[in-house]
Design a protein around this motif. Structure first.
Motif, PDB file in Angstrom:
ATOM      1  N   THR A  29       5.003  -3.917   5.194  1.00 19.36           N
ATOM      2  CA  THR A  29       5.725  -5.115   4.782  1.00 19.36           C
ATOM      3  C   THR A  29       5.878  -5.154   3.269  1.00 19.36           C
ATOM      4  O   THR A  29       6.973  -5.416   2.753  1.00 19.36           O
ATOM      5  N   LEU A  30       4.807  -4.888   2.545  1.00 21.57           N
ATOM      6  CA  LEU A  30       4.891  -4.892   1.082  1.00 21.57           C
ATOM      7  C   LEU A  30       5.843  -3.817   0.574  1.00 21.57           C
ATOM      8  O   LEU A  30       6.608  -4.047  -0.365  1.00 21.57           O
ATOM      9  N   LEU A  31       5.813  -2.654   1.206  1.00 21.97           N
ATOM     10  CA  LEU A  31       6.699  -1.574   0.768  1.00 21.97           C
ATOM     11  C   LEU A  31       8.160  -1.875   1.089  1.00 21.97           C
ATOM     12  O   LEU A  31       9.055  -1.554   0.296  1.00 21.97           O
ATOM     13  N   ILE A  32       8.422  -2.493   2.224  1.00 23.03           N
ATOM     14  CA  ILE A  32       9.799  -2.896   2.565  1.00 23.03           C
ATOM     15  C   ILE A  32      10.285  -3.931   1.552  1.00 23.03           C
ATOM     16  O   ILE A  32      11.417  -3.841   1.040  1.00 23.03           O
ATOM     17  N   LEU A  33       9.449  -4.910   1.235  1.00 27.18           N
ATOM     18  CA  LEU A  33       9.833  -5.910   0.236  1.00 27.18           C
ATOM     19  C   LEU A  33      10.078  -5.266  -1.124  1.00 27.18           C
ATOM     20  O   LEU A  33      11.045  -5.604  -1.812  1.00 27.18           O
ATOM     21  N   HIS A  34       9.239  -4.321  -1.495  1.00 33.11           N
ATOM     22  CA  HIS A  34       9.439  -3.607  -2.763  1.00 33.11           C
ATOM     23  C   HIS A  34      10.804  -2.928  -2.775  1.00 33.11           C
ATOM     24  O   HIS A  34      11.551  -3.012  -3.757  1.00 33.11           O
ATOM     25  N   TYR A  40      17.627  -2.153  -1.839  1.00 27.22           N
ATOM     26  CA  TYR A  40      17.865  -1.614  -0.501  1.00 27.22           C
ATOM     27  C   TYR A  40      18.139  -2.771   0.458  1.00 27.22           C
ATOM     28  O   TYR A  40      17.478  -3.811   0.389  1.00 27.22           O
ATOM     29  N   THR A  41      19.113  -2.587   1.351  1.00 29.96           N
ATOM     30  CA  THR A  41      19.436  -3.626   2.329  1.00 29.96           C
ATOM     31  C   THR A  41      19.618  -3.079   3.741  1.00 29.96           C
ATOM     32  O   THR A  41      19.570  -3.842   4.690  1.00 29.96           O
ATOM     33  N   ARG A  42      19.839  -1.798   3.867  1.00 25.60           N
ATOM     34  CA  ARG A  42      20.181  -1.233   5.179  1.00 25.60           C
ATOM     35  C   ARG A  42      19.027  -0.475   5.804  1.00 25.60           C
ATOM     36  O   ARG A  42      18.207   0.144   5.124  1.00 25.60           O
ATOM     37  N   VAL A  65      12.347 -11.202   8.960  1.00 22.31           N
ATOM     38  CA  VAL A  65      13.445 -12.138   9.247  1.00 22.31           C
ATOM     39  C   VAL A  65      12.880 -13.413   9.868  1.00 22.31           C
ATOM     40  O   VAL A  65      13.225 -14.530   9.461  1.00 22.31           O
ATOM     41  N   ALA A  66      11.995 -13.279  10.850  1.00 16.77           N
ATOM     42  CA  ALA A  66      11.400 -14.445  11.518  1.00 16.77           C
ATOM     43  C   ALA A  66      10.615 -15.310  10.534  1.00 16.77           C
ATOM     44  O   ALA A  66      10.599 -16.540  10.658  1.00 16.77           O
ATOM     45  N   ASP A  67       9.978 -14.672   9.559  1.00 15.90           N
ATOM     46  CA  ASP A  67       9.202 -15.411   8.558  1.00 15.90           C
ATOM     47  C   ASP A  67      10.079 -16.001   7.460  1.00 15.90           C
ATOM     48  O   ASP A  67       9.578 -16.691   6.571  1.00 15.90           O
ATOM     49  N   GLY A  68      11.376 -15.692   7.485  1.00 12.34           N
ATOM     50  CA  GLY A  68      12.290 -16.260   6.504  1.00 12.34           C
ATOM     51  C   GLY A  68      12.308 -15.553   5.168  1.00 12.34           C
ATOM     52  O   GLY A  68      12.828 -16.086   4.190  1.00 12.34           O
ATOM     53  N   LEU A  69      11.762 -14.327   5.113  1.00 10.62           N
ATOM     54  CA  LEU A  69      11.743 -13.582   3.857  1.00 10.62           C
ATOM     55  C   LEU A  69      12.988 -12.717   3.682  1.00 10.62           C
ATOM     56  O   LEU A  69      13.401 -12.443   2.553  1.00 10.62           O
ATOM     57  N   LEU A  70      13.558 -12.278   4.786  1.00 13.22           N
ATOM     58  CA  LEU A  70      14.818 -11.534   4.790  1.00 13.22           C
ATOM     59  C   LEU A  70      15.794 -12.225   5.714  1.00 13.22           C
ATOM     60  O   LEU A  70      15.391 -12.877   6.685  1.00 13.22           O
ATOM     61  N   GLU A  71      17.062 -12.065   5.423  1.00  9.96           N
ATOM     62  CA  GLU A  71      18.124 -12.548   6.297  1.00  9.96           C
ATOM     63  C   GLU A  71      18.854 -11.330   6.861  1.00  9.96           C
ATOM     64  O   GLU A  71      19.180 -10.402   6.116  1.00  9.96           O
ATOM     65  N   ARG A  72      19.071 -11.342   8.161  1.00 14.88           N
ATOM     66  CA  ARG A  72      19.797 -10.255   8.829  1.00 14.88           C
ATOM     67  C   ARG A  72      21.244 -10.695   8.967  1.00 14.88           C
ATOM     68  O   ARG A  72      21.535 -11.724   9.559  1.00 14.88           O
ATOM     69  N   LEU A  86      17.234 -10.241   0.939  1.00 13.16           N
ATOM     70  CA  LEU A  86      16.184 -11.170   0.563  1.00 13.16           C
ATOM     71  C   LEU A  86      16.702 -12.604   0.552  1.00 13.16           C
ATOM     72  O   LEU A  86      17.800 -12.874   0.055  1.00 13.16           O
ATOM     73  N   THR A  87      15.922 -13.494   1.106  1.00 14.61           N
ATOM     74  CA  THR A  87      16.224 -14.920   1.028  1.00 14.61           C
ATOM     75  C   THR A  87      15.606 -15.453  -0.265  1.00 14.61           C
ATOM     76  O   THR A  87      14.887 -14.736  -0.975  1.00 14.61           O
ATOM     77  N   GLU A  88      15.831 -16.718  -0.540  1.00 13.80           N
ATOM     78  CA  GLU A  88      15.195 -17.325  -1.712  1.00 13.80           C
ATOM     79  C   GLU A  88      13.674 -17.254  -1.575  1.00 13.80           C
ATOM     80  O   GLU A  88      12.971 -16.939  -2.536  1.00 13.80           O
ATOM     81  N   LEU A  89      13.178 -17.507  -0.373  1.00 11.70           N
ATOM     82  CA  LEU A  89      11.740 -17.406  -0.134  1.00 11.70           C
ATOM     83  C   LEU A  89      11.249 -15.980  -0.377  1.00 11.70           C
ATOM     84  O   LEU A  89      10.214 -15.764  -1.015  1.00 11.70           O
ATOM     85  N   GLY A  90      11.994 -15.001   0.097  1.00 13.25           N
ATOM     86  CA  GLY A  90      11.633 -13.609  -0.132  1.00 13.25           C
ATOM     87  C   GLY A  90      11.657 -13.246  -1.600  1.00 13.25           C
ATOM     88  O   GLY A  90      10.743 -12.583  -2.104  1.00 13.25           O
TER      89      GLY A  90
END
Length: 167
Positions: A29-34, A40-42, A65-72, A86-90
Motif C-alpha cells: 500500500t505504501l509503495l503504491i501510494l508512493h 503513476y495512475t494505471r 479505492v474503498a478507503d477513499g485514498l484513490l479514485e477509480r 489520488l483523492t484529496e484524502l490520498g
C-alpha cells in the motif's frame, strides 16, 4: 487462527495511529501510494514499477479505492480501462510518505541514498521535518510533545493517558 480483532486492545481501536495503519500500514500500500505521488495512475504502470502480482495489486487498489485514498475512473471505453487517481484524502498522506522516506535516508550516508527530496526551483536537497503548524517548532522531542486523551477518548484511552500535561 487468531483474528486481528482479538489481538487489538480496546484503546487501539480508537487510536488514530492504529486506524491509520489499518489503511496504509501494509508494505504494498505504501509503495503504491508512493508511485501515485510520482504520477503513476494505471494498473500496468504500478505493476511494472513494483513487480507486484496482478492479484495482489488488484486487491490493494480495491482497498485504496474503498478507503477513499484513490479514485477509480475510466480513461478508455473500448475496451474499458481504468486509472487510479489520488483523492484529496490520498494526497493528504504525502507528508507521511515524505517523512518515512526522510527517516530512512537519515540512516544512510548521503552517497548511499537512492532517492532524495529536492526543491523543484533550486534543485537543492531538502530535509523534511514534522513541525507544529501553529508554532513552527519541530515535533521530534518526546519530552516537549506528548500524546494525551482527547475529548472523544474512551475510558481505556483515558486510562492510557491519565493526566493531561500542564499548559
Amino acid at each position: 487462527m487468531v483474528t486481528l480483532a482479538s489481538r487489538v486492545r480496546l484503546e487501539d481501536r480508537e487510536c488514530p495511529l492504529s486506524t491509520t495503519v489499518q489503511h496504509v500500514g501494509e508494505w504494498w500500500t505504501l509503495l503504491i501510494l508512493h508511485d501515485a505521488f510520482d504520477g503513476y495512475t494505471r494498473f500496468d504502470q504500478f505493476q511494472e514499477s513494483l513487480g507486484i502480482s496482478s492479484s495482489m495489486l488488484t486487491t490493494r487498489l480495491k482497498t485504496l479505492v474503498a478507503d477513499g485514498l484513490l479514485e477509480r475512473r475510466p480513461y478508455r471505453t473500448n475496451p474499458v480501462r481504468h486509472e487510479y487517481v489520488l483523492t484529496e484524502l490520498g494526497r493528504s498522506l504525502r507528508p507521511v510518505i515524505v517523512a518515512l522516506a526522510a527517516w530512512g535516508n537519515a540512516r544512510l550516508a548521503p552517497a548511499e541514498r537512492s532517492m532524495i527530496l529536492v526543491d523543484t526551483h533550486s534543485g537543492e536537497e531538502v530535509e523534511p521535518v514534522v513541525v507544529d503548524a501553529r508554532t513552527g517548532r519541530r515535533l521530534d522531542d518526546s519530552d516537549t510533545y506528548v500524546f494525551t486523551a482527547g475529548p472523544a477518548a474512551s475510558d481505556a484511552m483515558r486510562n492510557r493517558y491519565p493526566t493531561r500535561p500542564r499548559t
